[in-house]
Design a protein around this motif. Sequence first.
Motif, PDB file in Angstrom:
ATOM      1  N   ARG A   1      -4.283   1.650   0.640  1.00  0.00           N
ATOM      2  CA  ARG A   1      -3.704   0.369   1.058  1.00  0.00           C
ATOM      3  C   ARG A   1      -2.188   0.413   1.030  1.00  0.00           C
ATOM      4  O   ARG A   1      -1.512  -0.219   1.848  1.00  0.00           O
ATOM      5  CB  ARG A   1      -4.216  -0.750   0.151  1.00  0.00           C
ATOM      6  CG  ARG A   1      -5.689  -1.085   0.362  1.00  0.00           C
ATOM      7  CD  ARG A   1      -6.155  -2.122  -0.644  1.00  0.00           C
ATOM      8  NE  ARG A   1      -7.536  -2.509  -0.408  1.00  0.00           N
ATOM      9  CZ  ARG A   1      -8.243  -3.297  -1.214  1.00  0.00           C
ATOM     10  NH1 ARG A   1      -7.668  -3.786  -2.319  1.00  0.00           N
ATOM     11  NH2 ARG A   1      -9.494  -3.601  -0.939  1.00  0.00           N
ATOM     12  N   PHE A   2      -1.637   1.174   0.102  1.00  0.00           N
ATOM     13  CA  PHE A   2      -0.186   1.281  -0.015  1.00  0.00           C
ATOM     14  C   PHE A   2       0.425   2.000   1.187  1.00  0.00           C
ATOM     15  O   PHE A   2       1.456   1.574   1.719  1.00  0.00           O
ATOM     16  CB  PHE A   2       0.167   2.019  -1.305  1.00  0.00           C
ATOM     17  CG  PHE A   2       1.574   2.532  -1.361  1.00  0.00           C
ATOM     18  CD1 PHE A   2       2.657   1.665  -1.358  1.00  0.00           C
ATOM     19  CD2 PHE A   2       1.828   3.892  -1.419  1.00  0.00           C
ATOM     20  CE1 PHE A   2       3.960   2.138  -1.409  1.00  0.00           C
ATOM     21  CE2 PHE A   2       3.121   4.382  -1.466  1.00  0.00           C
ATOM     22  CZ  PHE A   2       4.191   3.503  -1.461  1.00  0.00           C
TER      23      PHE A   2
ATOM     24  N   ARG B   1       2.511  -2.049   6.439  1.00  0.00           N
ATOM     25  CA  ARG B   1       2.777  -3.269   5.651  1.00  0.00           C
ATOM     26  C   ARG B   1       2.104  -3.234   4.286  1.00  0.00           C
ATOM     27  O   ARG B   1       1.795  -4.272   3.700  1.00  0.00           O
ATOM     28  CB  ARG B   1       2.349  -4.529   6.424  1.00  0.00           C
ATOM     29  CG  ARG B   1       3.110  -4.738   7.725  1.00  0.00           C
ATOM     30  CD  ARG B   1       2.709  -6.035   8.403  1.00  0.00           C
ATOM     31  NE  ARG B   1       1.300  -6.013   8.784  1.00  0.00           N
ATOM     32  CZ  ARG B   1       0.853  -5.467   9.896  1.00  0.00           C
ATOM     33  NH1 ARG B   1       1.676  -4.879  10.729  1.00  0.00           N
ATOM     34  NH2 ARG B   1      -0.427  -5.487  10.195  1.00  0.00           N
ATOM     35  N   GLY B   2       1.863  -2.031   3.765  1.00  0.00           N
ATOM     36  CA  GLY B   2       1.301  -1.915   2.420  1.00  0.00           C
ATOM     37  C   GLY B   2       2.296  -2.385   1.373  1.00  0.00           C
ATOM     38  O   GLY B   2       3.515  -2.239   1.526  1.00  0.00           O
ATOM     39  N   SER B   3       1.797  -2.948   0.294  1.00  0.00           N
ATOM     40  CA  SER B   3       2.655  -3.529  -0.741  1.00  0.00           C
ATOM     41  C   SER B   3       2.955  -2.509  -1.831  1.00  0.00           C
ATOM     42  O   SER B   3       2.046  -2.008  -2.497  1.00  0.00           O
ATOM     43  CB  SER B   3       1.980  -4.759  -1.348  1.00  0.00           C
ATOM     44  OG  SER B   3       2.686  -5.201  -2.489  1.00  0.00           O
ATOM     45  N   THR B   4       4.241  -2.197  -2.023  1.00  0.00           N
ATOM     46  CA  THR B   4       4.652  -1.297  -3.092  1.00  0.00           C
ATOM     47  C   THR B   4       4.384  -1.933  -4.456  1.00  0.00           C
ATOM     48  O   THR B   4       3.891  -1.278  -5.378  1.00  0.00           O
ATOM     49  CB  THR B   4       6.146  -0.963  -2.960  1.00  0.00           C
ATOM     50  OG1 THR B   4       6.380  -0.362  -1.683  1.00  0.00           O
ATOM     51  CG2 THR B   4       6.585   0.006  -4.047  1.00  0.00           C
ATOM     52  N   ALA B   5       4.721  -3.212  -4.581  1.00  0.00           N
ATOM     53  CA  ALA B   5       4.547  -3.901  -5.860  1.00  0.00           C
ATOM     54  C   ALA B   5       3.080  -3.952  -6.269  1.00  0.00           C
ATOM     55  O   ALA B   5       2.743  -3.760  -7.446  1.00  0.00           O
ATOM     56  CB  ALA B   5       5.126  -5.310  -5.772  1.00  0.00           C
ATOM     57  N   LYS B   6       2.184  -4.214  -5.321  1.00  0.00           N
ATOM     58  CA  LYS B   6       0.754  -4.278  -5.628  1.00  0.00           C
ATOM     59  C   LYS B   6       0.237  -2.914  -6.030  1.00  0.00           C
ATOM     60  O   LYS B   6      -0.565  -2.795  -6.970  1.00  0.00           O
ATOM     61  CB  LYS B   6      -0.003  -4.805  -4.398  1.00  0.00           C
ATOM     62  CG  LYS B   6      -1.520  -4.839  -4.549  1.00  0.00           C
ATOM     63  CD  LYS B   6      -1.969  -5.722  -5.688  1.00  0.00           C
ATOM     64  CE  LYS B   6      -3.487  -5.816  -5.739  1.00  0.00           C
ATOM     65  NZ  LYS B   6      -3.965  -6.542  -6.942  1.00  0.00           N
ATOM     66  N   CYS B   7       0.676  -1.865  -5.349  1.00  0.00           N
ATOM     67  CA  CYS B   7       0.235  -0.518  -5.698  1.00  0.00           C
ATOM     68  C   CYS B   7       0.689  -0.162  -7.110  1.00  0.00           C
ATOM     69  O   CYS B   7      -0.074   0.401  -7.899  1.00  0.00           O
ATOM     70  CB  CYS B   7       0.780   0.485  -4.684  1.00  0.00           C
ATOM     71  SG  CYS B   7       0.198   2.177  -4.938  1.00  0.00           S
TER      72      CYS B   7
ATOM     73  N   GLU C   1      10.438  -1.720  -5.510  1.00  0.00           N
ATOM     74  CA  GLU C   1      10.861  -3.116  -5.597  1.00  0.00           C
ATOM     75  C   GLU C   1      11.378  -3.470  -6.986  1.00  0.00           C
ATOM     76  O   GLU C   1      11.446  -4.641  -7.349  1.00  0.00           O
ATOM     77  CB  GLU C   1       9.698  -4.032  -5.220  1.00  0.00           C
ATOM     78  CG  GLU C   1       9.268  -3.912  -3.769  1.00  0.00           C
ATOM     79  CD  GLU C   1      10.371  -4.253  -2.776  1.00  0.00           C
ATOM     80  OE1 GLU C   1      11.207  -5.129  -3.097  1.00  0.00           O
ATOM     81  OE2 GLU C   1      10.412  -3.637  -1.697  1.00  0.00           O
TER      82      GLU C   1
ATOM     83  N   SER D   1      15.297  -2.822   0.709  1.00  0.00           N
ATOM     84  CA  SER D   1      14.390  -3.384  -0.285  1.00  0.00           C
ATOM     85  C   SER D   1      15.053  -4.574  -0.963  1.00  0.00           C
ATOM     86  O   SER D   1      16.252  -4.826  -0.802  1.00  0.00           O
ATOM     87  CB  SER D   1      14.012  -2.326  -1.330  1.00  0.00           C
ATOM     88  OG  SER D   1      15.074  -2.139  -2.254  1.00  0.00           O
TER      89      SER D   1
END
Length: 356
Positions: A99-100, A104-110, A204, A243
């Motif tokens: 997903r990362f 548009r994958g989320s760095t913070a979520k990963c 981030e 960023s």
Amino acid sequence: MEKQGTKMSSSTDMRTSPSPRPKKKAKADAFAAPAAAKDASTDISPFDLTIELIGRVATFGLDNDVLNICLAVGPKKSTIIRKEVLRDNIPYLLVSFVRFIAPRGSTAKCKLNYKAWMDSNPDWKKLVTPAAMLRNINVVTGLGDFALLPLMPFCNPAVAAEIGLVEALKFLIEEKGIGVNDYHWTSYQESPPSHVLASAMDAEDTECFDYLLSREDLNITALENDGTEDPLRLLHAAMMCTSSKHPYFFSTIAQHPRVDVNEFVTFKDLGVVTALIILTAIDVSNMTDQIWLEKFEILLKAGSNIHLRTEDFVSPYDLLLATLEEKTGGEAEKYQKALALIKKMGLTERPPPAEA
């Protein structure tokens, strides 16, 4: 009128009170399943259904299923469920990393997912074997073995830095001997091998960036990428960064005592130019006017000379004025604000030519 009949005395009541009638046996249900013999090894009462067991069962569910279970049991028990779900759950890392690297994958979520997994698996360092590092550290993401992806942030310092996993980055540098100035593939398939500090500016947060800056062996004037024709340095990588932490990254490098913001470098069709000319001359995707103005101000405060001419006798100030003549309406707004900033800082006057 007085009611007829008299109450019986308590003694008479005790003697004549009928004994309770025996309860009737329930009729057998013809459709009921026959009672199974109890087995101590398989018989589970409600008291045996522990929160740990619920957590193990949750590993077979989807993300929303696990979330709903955690919401149902409350914050304390959901912590236990999370540990049970994440324990030895490599597929969870695979899904998080895929997903990362997706658009548009989320760095913070990963980062959040990996840190939660690491908390539930404190022995994660055992997975970083020499064979795993050899297969992960120079692999272009998406072109190698799909099974390698979950371990890549643990084996590749550039990927660990861009996600923001400072624990993994420290482990690779301090315990595995990875060079702080080495170049490695990142999660971006089309990019050349990147300096670890340049990768840290994709995160981030500032944890990995601050850790690398704290090391005396870091070369702050190193090139951004390896094997490219454009000799752009880490200063220019920070200048292009968009960023959420870009002002901190850029100002920290621009104001570093070993960094010369007026250094001339060869940049594509612009020729030999300074960082301020590069910023003024090009349009960077995803860079808003506000971000551009912040970077322009950072360079001025770091000592960029807006009157320093190139070999073609063009200075950043000349280029700014020429650009303003070409732009109209909203396109000219950021350049007008940049000119106002120059005037506010008292930099419009050209310094006298140096004596021969």
